[in-house]
Design a protein around this motif. Structure first.
Motif, PDB file in Angstrom:
ATOM      1  N   GLY A  14      64.283  -6.789 -11.568  1.00  0.00           N
ATOM      2  CA  GLY A  14      63.867  -5.732 -12.478  1.00  0.00           C
ATOM      3  C   GLY A  14      64.667  -4.454 -12.410  1.00  0.00           C
ATOM      4  O   GLY A  14      64.439  -3.545 -13.211  1.00  0.00           O
ATOM      5  N   PHE A  15      65.612  -4.360 -11.493  1.00  0.00           N
ATOM      6  CA  PHE A  15      66.349  -3.102 -11.344  1.00  0.00           C
ATOM      7  C   PHE A  15      67.182  -2.791 -12.594  1.00  0.00           C
ATOM      8  O   PHE A  15      67.294  -1.642 -13.005  1.00  0.00           O
ATOM      9  CB  PHE A  15      67.254  -3.171 -10.115  1.00  0.00           C
ATOM     10  CG  PHE A  15      67.881  -1.863  -9.742  1.00  0.00           C
ATOM     11  CD1 PHE A  15      67.180  -0.935  -8.980  1.00  0.00           C
ATOM     12  CD2 PHE A  15      69.174  -1.544 -10.129  1.00  0.00           C
ATOM     13  CE1 PHE A  15      67.751   0.285  -8.631  1.00  0.00           C
ATOM     14  CE2 PHE A  15      69.760  -0.335  -9.784  1.00  0.00           C
ATOM     15  CZ  PHE A  15      69.037   0.584  -9.037  1.00  0.00           C
ATOM     16  N   CYS A  16      67.745  -3.825 -13.201  1.00  0.00           N
ATOM     17  CA  CYS A  16      68.561  -3.631 -14.401  1.00  0.00           C
ATOM     18  C   CYS A  16      67.718  -3.515 -15.661  1.00  0.00           C
ATOM     19  O   CYS A  16      68.225  -3.142 -16.719  1.00  0.00           O
ATOM     20  CB  CYS A  16      69.531  -4.794 -14.567  1.00  0.00           C
ATOM     21  SG  CYS A  16      68.705  -6.366 -14.962  1.00  0.00           S
ATOM     22  N   MET A  17      66.432  -3.830 -15.553  1.00  0.00           N
ATOM     23  CA  MET A  17      65.615  -4.033 -16.739  1.00  0.00           C
ATOM     24  C   MET A  17      65.461  -2.777 -17.609  1.00  0.00           C
ATOM     25  O   MET A  17      65.579  -2.863 -18.844  1.00  0.00           O
ATOM     26  CB  MET A  17      64.246  -4.579 -16.310  1.00  0.00           C
ATOM     27  CG  MET A  17      63.384  -5.134 -17.420  1.00  0.00           C
ATOM     28  SD  MET A  17      64.167  -6.285 -18.591  1.00  0.00           S
ATOM     29  CE  MET A  17      65.048  -7.436 -17.583  1.00  0.00           C
ATOM     30  N   PRO A  18      65.214  -1.573 -17.058  1.00  0.00           N
ATOM     31  CA  PRO A  18      65.138  -0.405 -17.936  1.00  0.00           C
ATOM     32  C   PRO A  18      66.413  -0.207 -18.752  1.00  0.00           C
ATOM     33  O   PRO A  18      66.348   0.138 -19.936  1.00  0.00           O
ATOM     34  CB  PRO A  18      64.907   0.750 -16.952  1.00  0.00           C
ATOM     35  CG  PRO A  18      64.213   0.123 -15.793  1.00  0.00           C
ATOM     36  CD  PRO A  18      64.859  -1.221 -15.660  1.00  0.00           C
ATOM     37  N   GLY A  19      67.564  -0.439 -18.137  1.00  0.00           N
ATOM     38  CA  GLY A  19      68.815  -0.303 -18.861  1.00  0.00           C
ATOM     39  C   GLY A  19      68.930  -1.301 -19.986  1.00  0.00           C
ATOM     40  O   GLY A  19      69.379  -0.967 -21.096  1.00  0.00           O
TER      41      GLY A  19
END
Length: 951
Positions: A104-109
């Motif tokens: 989920g770390f990339c998910m907002p981007g």
């Protein structure tokens, strides 16, 4: 005099005033300081897209957008402006319900970037979506991108009014008592998709004001040198500096633990110092830590530390380190420190068998130093908690083992250490190592203050371990009918500067060479050496991909040698019921023939399509590879979990299923529901709360590695549920309520303690003298097919399709297993074509190290799960994850050869290597394997020496 600027931006629809440093601040740093930490910073150099925001209507990467270039009153949209957990945007909801959220770390981007696409193009094609993410450099290391594109397409339909969120969401209320295998969403997915899940750097920003900041001093002046002097006098005088910590300040061992897995090793002690004082042994050697009141002050002071060195010879690969004139890297051991022999069948006659066989192929192969490249790097917090425990919050994937490591390093009893896993932005194995965790704990103990330790991505790349490279010489012999007679392999594994785990990892080469074929006679040797490169750590597959790099290439080469289709050759030689692996033991399961039957029509179709599309300019090819992996840690494996009944009649599950993005919360929920079902069939997912990966509250469920978590946690969950139900059960067969339990003085929380050896007594550790053994309780199996295009003019290879038929027992959660499959396949494609950490100066970020972007990974990834049932496993499940990154890279290599006749022997198959091979063929030649590697001594002589000196 520092000059600051007052500025106003319209952020998420509201004017926000702030004070900034226009020369230093980026848009990302300002947003995060304002509390909008949904904007993540991964690479810090604009190549990962995690920081994507919308500035005046355009998607930008905010980590490199200097605030001085942003106009006053510009409009900014961040992830927090799109939706929240109470009212998510359709894109956020789609990512959750389509299984696109893993770490989920990339998910907002991705979500912000997708919002920018859909506001300008409400009806994109899948290729439009892929082109957009490629253009905006949005990278995901977990998913393989397929589920992300699925989610964007569904979100677009919702935004056009053609669907609703309810149409794409799994309705868990309709499957009460029947959740196993269903796409139950990850409990933490919505928080991640809405940008409100706090990862390590977010936690650091929100720590108390008195928190000190630690920065590592890595000289990065040499890979091997004697330290003559460390001068930190100037650093101590810098503003805000509280302490410069060196080895002399450490009360503990200043190193991690050292375990001996094989008696055939000379690595008896830990030789890697956390804070070095005598030698620099690699590019990431840490000689000091600067602790200051702010991170900027700590960084500025760290740059002032001067290290005087005496240059020593640098051995940057196995071949150099094992030369007779190479000096010892560590005084206490030779550079080659571990050996694992393998003898199967009539071993005295194997050389003659091979020489006399009708068909023989041989080659030398190199399996490269693959970097994990999680989008989130490494960040750690350490403090004393309310009970006085030295607490470390980090990316731990084995919290109890890391607790023991930290205790060793700092010199405290383990009972005084607490380890908590933060929400984790992926690791794929590197987080097993506790170096940074221990350094943060040292800083906390020395200063007696809370500590936040973080590093930039280039430091992370230098400090963290990598997949161990391996050099291999091998031969394979076959009879006139296409049946394998015998094989030989000699493998040298480069374990970098730290020998820890090398004697365990090399065993995987001795287990997965020629898997899962029936090879009656085998001679093999695995050896491990230390070098001055990045140290070897776990990475999905843990030693097995190295074996497949050699073994599955030889299988294809043999099929070509005898003129047999590579599918038919594999079908003829896979092991059938009762036939043994190269460790002279049964495979435990034999789904191989059925799996190949399932793949056959897909293979025939792919071959026909490749022939039809092949042109002189762009060659098309199809490649196969068999793969698989063991499940668990063998006879020593165990797992503990606990389930507690609460006052409202619900349940709390306690375990250390560390979630690295693979879905530890999702898996634990599935196992708990299924374990409780025999006693409480009406339990809903919302009736279970998870408390995980905190050594203060959770029993030790073991490491999140070895494809064991679902298997082991499931076993422990069954026992915990059984123990709780037995305590709750009345004489009439009904169950006590919470109040009745309390009234009768009956505990409401029960552990389940599973021990593998107590369940099965037929384990045999791999014999250090012969390689005979059966050290696992289950396997997973995977058969891969790759379809590629090769540009003749440039040598560039593009994977246009990947198919996997797998056997993982009964699937526990379809979205989780698919996610592991797609993600593993994407890593394997990168491993085959571009990923590399060889040049320590150049390969210091994900772009230069070859991370695959979305257009490097095909949209056509098809995963077919066999209807399997593991009799040994919990609920019929086996394991997942590592099979999906075992041999698929070789399917790509084999497809390149099938397309254009170029066999790549040394990974990665970069365009220049393929083009060089094409030029050789165009000139009428044939691509030859590398000259046989010298691995330190003659293969046969070394085996004879081992036979003469059993341990």
């Amino acid at each position: 005099m520092k000059q600051l600027k007052k500025m106003t931006l319209n952020i998420n629809g509201a004017d926000r005033m702030f004070i900034c440093d226009p020369e230093k601040d980026t848009l990302a740093s300002v947003l995060r300081r304002l509390g909008l930490t949904g904007t993540k910073v991964g690479c810090g150099t604009g190549v990962c897209g995690a920081c994507s925001t919308i500035l005046d209507g355009k998607v930008i990467r905010s980590c490199t957008k200097k605030i001085k270039t942003v106009k006053e009153y510009s409009s900014v949209i961040t992830i927090e402006g799109l939706g929240n957990p109470m009212n998510p945007h359709p894109i956020q909801a789609a990512m959750v319900h389509l299984g696109a959220v893993q770490c989920g770390f990339c998910m907002p981007g991705f979500i912000v970037s997708a919002y920018g696409l859909l506001t300008s193009n409400p009806s994109p094609t899948r290729e439009d979506v892929r082109d957009w993410f490629q253009q905006h450099r949005n990278v995901c290391r977990c998913t393989g991108y397929k589920q992300i594109v699925d989610a964007v397409m569904e979100a677009a339909a919702i935004m056009r009014g053609e669907k609703t969120i309810a149409d794409i969401a799994y309705d868990y209320k309709k499957d009460v008592g029947n959740y196993y295998g269903k796409p139950l969403a990850r409990p933490n997915a919505l928080a991640k998709a809405c940008g409100v899940c706090d990862y390590g750097d977010d936690i650091e920003l929100k720590m108390p004001a008195e928190t000190l900041h630690a920065v590592l001093v890595m000289p990065r002046v040499a890979n091997h040198a004697r330290i003559l002097n460390i001068d930190y006098s100037e650093a101590e005088k810098m503003p805000g500096v509280v302490k410069v910590i060196t080895s002399k300040d450490v009360d503990g061992a200043n190193h991690l633990m050292m375990f001996q897995f094989s008696p055939r090793t000379t690595a008896m002690e830990q030789v890697h110092k956390l804070l070095a004082d005598e030698k620099i042994i690699n590019w990431g050697t840490v000689v000091a830590m600067v602790v200051a009141d702010t991170k900027d002050h700590a960084k500025e002071a760290a740059d002032k530390v001067k290290v005087e060195i005496e240059q020593l010879p640098e051995y940057m690969n196995y071949l150099d380190a094992v030369m007779p004139d190479a000096m010892r890297i560590h005084d206490s051991m030779d550079n080659t420190f571990t050996w694992q022999p393998l003898f199967k069948g009539d071993t005295d006659r194997i050389p003659d068998m091979i020489e006399e066989a009708p068909h023989v192929v041989e080659g030398s192969f190199y399996s490269s130093r693959e970097p994990h490249m999680s989008i989130e790097g490494d960040t750690v917090q350490a403090y004393y908690d309310e009970d006085g425990l030295l607490t470390v919050q980090c990316k731990a994937m084995t919290t109890y083992f890391d607790r023991d490591d930290i205790a060793q390093a700092v010199g405290l009893p383990v009972e005084q250490i607490r380890v908590v896993e933060n929400p984790t932005g992926g690791s794929f194995g590197w987080a097993m190592n506790a170096t940074s965790y221990s350094l943060a704990a040292i800083a906390c103990k020395v200063t007696q203050q809370p500590i936040a330790l973080s590093m930039d991505y280039s430091q992370f790349m230098a400090l963290s371990g990598k997949r161990s490279p391996a050099y291999m010489n091998a031969r394979l012999a076959c009879d006139a009918d296409g049946k394998i007679i015998a094989g030989e392999f000699d493998a040298g594994m480069d374990h970098g500067y730290d020998p820890a785990l090398g004697d365990d990892k090399v065993i995987k080469i001795a287990r997965f060479m020629f898997f899962p074929y029936n090879v009656p006679h085998v001679l093999g040797l695995g050896r491990v050496a230390v070098t001055n490169h990045a140290f070897g750590v776990p990475y999905r597959g843990y030693g097995a991909p190295q074996a497949y790099t050699c073994g599955e290439a030889l299988i294809d080469m043999m099929a070509e040698e005898i003129g047999m289709d590579p599918f038919e050759f594999r079908y003829k030689n896979i092991a059938r019921e009762g036939e043994t692996n190269i460790n002279s033991s049964e495979f435990l399961q034999y789904p191989m023939e059925e799996m190949m039957d399932k793949m056959k029509p897909l293979y025939d179709k792919a071959v026909a399509e490749a022939k039809a599309a092949d042109t002189p300019e762009v060659r098309r090819g199809v490649g196969l590879a068999w793969g698989g992996y063991n499940v668990g840690l063998g006879s020593d494996d165990f797992a503990n979990a606990a389930i507690e009944l609460t006052s409202d009649g619900k349940f709390i599950k306690y375990d250390t299923w560390q979630d690295q993005g693979q879905g530890g919360d999702q898996g634990s929920l599935m196992c708990t529901l299924e374990a409780l079902k025999p006693y409480f069939p009406d339990v809903l997912p919302t009736d279970i709360k998870l408390i995980q990966a905190d050594t203060k509250y959770c029993p030790n469920t073991g490491e999140s590695a070895g494809s064991r978590s679902h298997f082991a946690n499931g076993k422990a969950s069954i026992l915990a549920a059984q123990n709780l139900a037995n305590a709750m059960r009345k004489e009439d067969g009904t169950y006590r309520t919470y109040d009745e339990m309390i009234q009768e003085g009956i505990p409401t929380k029960y552990e389940g303690n599973w021990v593998a050896e107590a369940e099965w007594d037929n384990f045999r550790l791999l014999d250090p003298n012969t390689g005979v053994g059966s050290p696992t309780y289950a396997y997973t199996y995977a058969l891969f097919m790759s379809e590629v295009e090769v540009e003749v003019a440039t040598g560039k290879t593009t994977v246009i399709g990947m198919t996997c038929v797998d056997w993982v027992g009964r699937v526990g959660n379809i979205q989780a297993v698919n996610g592991q499959a797609y993600g593993g396949i994407s890593h394997a494609i990168g491993f085959a074509l571009k990923e590399n950490y060889e040049d320590v100066k150049k390969h210091n970020n994900i772009y230069s190290a070859g991370v695959p972007y979305i257009k490097d990974i095909p949209d056509k990834i098809d995963v077919l799960h066999m209807d399997g049932f593991d009799e040994r496993g919990p609920f019929g499940s086996s394991g997942a994850s590592e099979a999906f990154q075992s041999s698929d890279h070789v399917a790509v290599i084999n497809a390149i050869n099938n397309a254009c006749g170029v066999r790549i022997y040394e990974l990665p198959a970069s365009p220049d290597k393929v083009k060089a091979g094409l030029d050789i063929i165009a000139a009428g030649g044939k691509v030859q394997p590398p000259k046989k590697y010298f691995l330190g001594s003659d293969f046969y002589e070394e085996l004879e020496k081992i036979k003469a000196n059993p341990v």
